[in-house]
Design a protein around this motif. Structure first.
Motif, PDB file in Angstrom:
ATOM      1  N   TYR A 253       0.831  -1.210   0.000  1.00 26.37           N
ATOM      2  CA  TYR A 253       0.000   0.000   0.000  1.00 26.37           C
ATOM      3  C   TYR A 253       0.864   1.258   0.000  1.00 26.37           C
ATOM      4  O   TYR A 253       0.529   2.265  -0.627  1.00 26.37           O
ATOM      5  CB  TYR A 253      -0.905   0.002   1.231  1.00 26.37           C
ATOM      6  N   LEU A 257       0.686   4.701  -2.487  1.00 31.60           N
ATOM      7  CA  LEU A 257       0.529   6.061  -1.983  1.00 31.60           C
ATOM      8  C   LEU A 257       1.750   6.921  -2.297  1.00 31.60           C
ATOM      9  O   LEU A 257       1.627   8.126  -2.522  1.00 31.60           O
ATOM     10  CB  LEU A 257       0.306   6.024  -0.468  1.00 31.60           C
ATOM     11  N   ARG A 547      -8.012   2.946  -2.371  1.00 37.18           N
ATOM     12  CA  ARG A 547      -7.284   4.073  -1.790  1.00 37.18           C
ATOM     13  C   ARG A 547      -7.727   4.315  -0.347  1.00 37.18           C
ATOM     14  O   ARG A 547      -6.907   4.663   0.511  1.00 37.18           O
ATOM     15  CB  ARG A 547      -7.477   5.330  -2.632  1.00 37.18           C
ATOM     16  N   GLU A 548      -9.010   4.148  -0.072  1.00 39.16           N
ATOM     17  CA  GLU A 548      -9.475   4.281   1.310  1.00 39.16           C
ATOM     18  C   GLU A 548      -8.763   3.281   2.215  1.00 39.16           C
ATOM     19  O   GLU A 548      -8.332   3.623   3.323  1.00 39.16           O
ATOM     20  CB  GLU A 548     -10.983   4.052   1.370  1.00 39.16           C
ATOM     21  N   ASP A 550      -5.853   1.858   1.640  1.00 42.03           N
ATOM     22  CA  ASP A 550      -4.441   2.235   1.730  1.00 42.03           C
ATOM     23  C   ASP A 550      -4.240   3.334   2.775  1.00 42.03           C
ATOM     24  O   ASP A 550      -3.305   3.280   3.585  1.00 42.03           O
ATOM     25  CB  ASP A 550      -3.939   2.721   0.375  1.00 42.03           C
ATOM     26  N   LEU A 551      -5.114   4.331   2.748  1.00 44.06           N
ATOM     27  CA  LEU A 551      -5.004   5.421   3.721  1.00 44.06           C
ATOM     28  C   LEU A 551      -5.265   4.929   5.137  1.00 44.06           C
ATOM     29  O   LEU A 551      -4.638   5.386   6.103  1.00 44.06           O
ATOM     30  CB  LEU A 551      -5.974   6.543   3.352  1.00 44.06           C
ATOM     31  N   GLU A 552      -6.188   3.986   5.259  1.00 43.85           N
ATOM     32  CA  GLU A 552      -6.472   3.424   6.584  1.00 43.85           C
ATOM     33  C   GLU A 552      -5.265   2.666   7.119  1.00 43.85           C
ATOM     34  O   GLU A 552      -4.909   2.797   8.299  1.00 43.85           O
ATOM     35  CB  GLU A 552      -7.684   2.487   6.497  1.00 43.85           C
ATOM     36  N   GLU A 553      -4.609   1.895   6.249  1.00 45.34           N
ATOM     37  CA  GLU A 553      -3.433   1.152   6.695  1.00 45.34           C
ATOM     38  C   GLU A 553      -2.267   2.093   6.988  1.00 45.34           C
ATOM     39  O   GLU A 553      -1.493   1.874   7.923  1.00 45.34           O
ATOM     40  CB  GLU A 553      -3.026   0.122   5.639  1.00 45.34           C
ATOM     41  N   GLU A 554      -2.145   3.151   6.177  1.00 43.17           N
ATOM     42  CA  GLU A 554      -1.100   4.139   6.444  1.00 43.17           C
ATOM     43  C   GLU A 554      -1.341   4.831   7.780  1.00 43.17           C
ATOM     44  O   GLU A 554      -0.406   5.060   8.555  1.00 43.17           O
ATOM     45  CB  GLU A 554      -1.072   5.174   5.318  1.00 43.17           C
ATOM     46  N   SER A 555      -2.600   5.164   8.073  1.00 43.61           N
ATOM     47  CA  SER A 555      -2.930   5.777   9.356  1.00 43.61           C
ATOM     48  C   SER A 555      -2.632   4.828  10.509  1.00 43.61           C
ATOM     49  O   SER A 555      -2.129   5.237  11.559  1.00 43.61           O
ATOM     50  CB  SER A 555      -4.410   6.178   9.362  1.00 43.61           C
ATOM     51  N   SER A 558       1.129   4.765  10.988  1.00 45.51           N
ATOM     52  CA  SER A 558       1.611   6.026  11.556  1.00 45.51           C
ATOM     53  C   SER A 558       1.278   6.130  13.034  1.00 45.51           C
ATOM     54  O   SER A 558       2.107   6.554  13.854  1.00 45.51           O
ATOM     55  CB  SER A 558       1.008   7.205  10.800  1.00 45.51           C
TER      56      SER A 558
END
Length: 566
Positions: A253, A257, A547-548, A550-555, A558
């Motif tokens: 992911y 991104l 993409r949602e 991916d952003l959730e996994e990135e969050s 982090s």
């Protein structure tokens, strides 16, 4: 050209493009106009760029970026229309322009075909930008983008064959067809083989920076590798981009991104630089035509006639060959009847703006061939620039009005997308439920059967409730079919907290919670890819939902790093 001058031109072009993006102005036209004004300032030197720079260093990344963002499934579904325009229309346009040029001027067949090949391929960048803003139907957008991907290969292959004819002084149709066939086979084969290797490498990389670096090198490796094998470097780049774009959901992911803004930035720089270069070269091309034996009046006449021919051939060809869309080509995977309507065909007919490929090929025409001057080079370049700027001005500025006037829109597709997304919300929730059911034995071993049953039920109900809420917002008609309890929406958080609390320490709890959430996200991704590959989910919807995730996994990653630092 001195490297400082190249850098200064690129910086200035990007600044102008940035202002255009902010103001909503047509960036290509404004960049060319500003560069043209700068070139008229006394003391500004002539900008000459090696021909290989544009074709080998500018074109590959632009094509690769466009192919990455294209849908392989939609490409195959529209293969008839894409082939009809990307191959047939390019050949017809090139021949029509070459015939016109040979009638207006005493020029060889090969030299006339050079001009035809240069002005034949439309560039869908501007048309796609307008289409996205005004909501063109997806099949129209697919046709425009697909056409721009393969018509470059057709035109540049014709271009190379014609240049070879100019150099040898002879024109052989059989040799040209053999060259074209070899270009297709070797180009596509090289691109697919390289893309497969790159995909396998990137699947084993957990560093998005390194994976993105591999991606940046891919279009150049594909282009140069195919050209070394007498194939089409353009087709190699397109094939590699389509393959890697289709398989990208299986990569990390973070790489997805990380890469998206890189390619968008690179596109802006390269496109702006190319249009600025044309603006800087245009006055010198005009002077070369003035100094030629034919004179400026003759060169301008040829250029304007070629522009008219290029404008007229496209709509005539498109409406005359619509029947071809109803033929099922091998591998097209298209519906029984999915031809464009008359209004959609009219929009496609007017979306023939020339762009980077025409400008780059014109600028790359060598001044000499085997030590002899390339006759009519200045006239050919002036005609190519006239067609590019004329179509951008006439069609680019009026295309929004044409789309609005004809009432071509995507309202029905938007409703269909909402229904698909609503169904996928429920399908992904069911996948999460199956995952927790599979984890029940492991949970029972750590917290007992009764407690494990409560946690699984709470998590399953919560995820389905979240999906139901999203689905109903997207498609209110689905409310009666779901029958889920909205009060359970907070279930996932409470259930995950229970799982975390079973750890021996806060660090263990955090790791356990992170592992569970990653598994949940992976299960949802698998559902999306399965339905995409089965043809039940449109690529656009899948990428939006992906993409949602991916952003959730990135969050998630982090927040976990932040907790470790604290």
């Amino acid at each position: 050209m001195h490297h400082v001058a190249v850098f200064a031109l690129a910086v200035g072009a990007v600044l102008v493009a940035a202002v255009c993006r902010r103001r909503g102005w047509p960036a290509p036209l404004v960049v060319v106009a500003v560069a043209l004004l700068v070139s008229l300032i006394p003391g500004v030197p002539r900008y000459e760029v090696e021909p290989e720079l544009l074709l080998e260093f500018v074109l590959p990344p632009l094509l690769y970026s466009a192919a990455l963002s294209s849908s392989y499934r939609d490409f195959r579904a529209s293969l008839n229309s894409i082939t009809r325009l990307g191959v047939g229309l390019v050949i017809v346009t090139a021949l029509a322009v070459a015939l016109t040029f040979s009638l207006l001027d005493d020029v060889s067949v090969a030299a006339a075909l050079v001009l035809g090949a240069v002005v034949a391929p439309p560039d869908a960048v501007a048309a796609a930008a307008v289409g996205r803003r005004l909501g063109l139907p997806r099949r129209v957008m697919t046709l425009l983008s697909g056409e721009s991907l393969i018509n470059d290969a057709t035109s540049l292959t014709l271009y190379k064959v014609a240049l070879a004819g100019v150099a040898s002084g002879a024109w052989a149709l059989g040799a040209g067809l053999a060259t074209f066939a070899m270009a297709v086979v070797a180009g596509v084969g090289t691109g697919l083989v390289l893309a497969f290797v790159v995909h396998q490498v990137r699947m084993r990389l957990d560093d998005p920076v390194v994976a993105s670096a591999v991606g940046l090198m891919t279009p150049f490796a594909a282009y140069w590798g195919a050209e070394a094998l007498a194939g089409s470097g353009v087709l190699a780049v397109v094939a590699a981009g389509l393959y890697l774009g289709h398989t990208s959901p299986r990569a990390g992911y973070a790489t997805r991104l990380f890469e998206e803004p890189i390619w968008s930035t690179l596109d802006l720089v390269l496109e702006s630089f190319t249009f600025a270069l044309i603006g800087m070269q245009l006055p010198w091309v005009v002077r070369d035509v003035v100094d030629s034996d034919q004179g400026f009046a003759h060169g301008l006449t040829v250029s304007l006639v070629v522009l008219v021919v290029a404008l007229l051939v496209r709509p005539v060809y498109i409406f005359a060959t619509t029947w071809f869309d109803d033929i099922r080509l091998p591998g097209s995977h298209r519906p029984e009847r999915d031809s464009l309507s008359a209004r959609e065909s009219a929009v496609v007919s007017w979306a023939g703006m020339r762009g980077v490929v025409t400008l780059a090929a014109a600028a790359a025409i060598p001044a000499t061939m085997d030590g002899a001057p390339f006759e009519h080079r200045a006239t050919i370049q002036l005609a190519a620039y006239t067609v590019a700027l004329g179509t951008l001005l006439l069609q680019g500025l009026t295309l929004p009005w044409v789309i609005t006037r004809l009432g071509v829109g995507s309202a029905q597709e938007d409703a269909a997308d909402a229904k698909q997304e609503a169904a996928m919300r429920v399908a992904t929730a069911e996948a999460v439920q199956r995952y927790f059911e599979e984890q029940r034995p492991q949970l029972a071993a750590t917290m007992g059967d009764e407690r494990a049953q409560q946690v699984v039920e709470r998590l399953s109900a919560g995820w389905r409730a979240r999906a139901a809420a999203a689905a109903v917002m997207l498609d209110p008609d689905s409310a009666d079919d779901l029958g889920l309890d909205p009060e359970a929406v907070r279930g996932p958080a409470r259930g995950l907290d229970v799982l975390a609390a079973r750890g021996k320490s806060s660090a263990d709890a955090g790791r356990r919670m992170q592992s569970v959430r990653r598994s949940v996200i992976a299960a949802q991704r698998e559902v999306l890819m399965h339905h995409r590959d089965a043809g039940d989910l449109d690529e656009v919807v899948m990428r939006r939902m992906m993409r949602e995730l991916d952003l959730e996994e990135e969050s998630l990653a982090s927040s976990w790093v932040s907790r470790l630092r604290d």
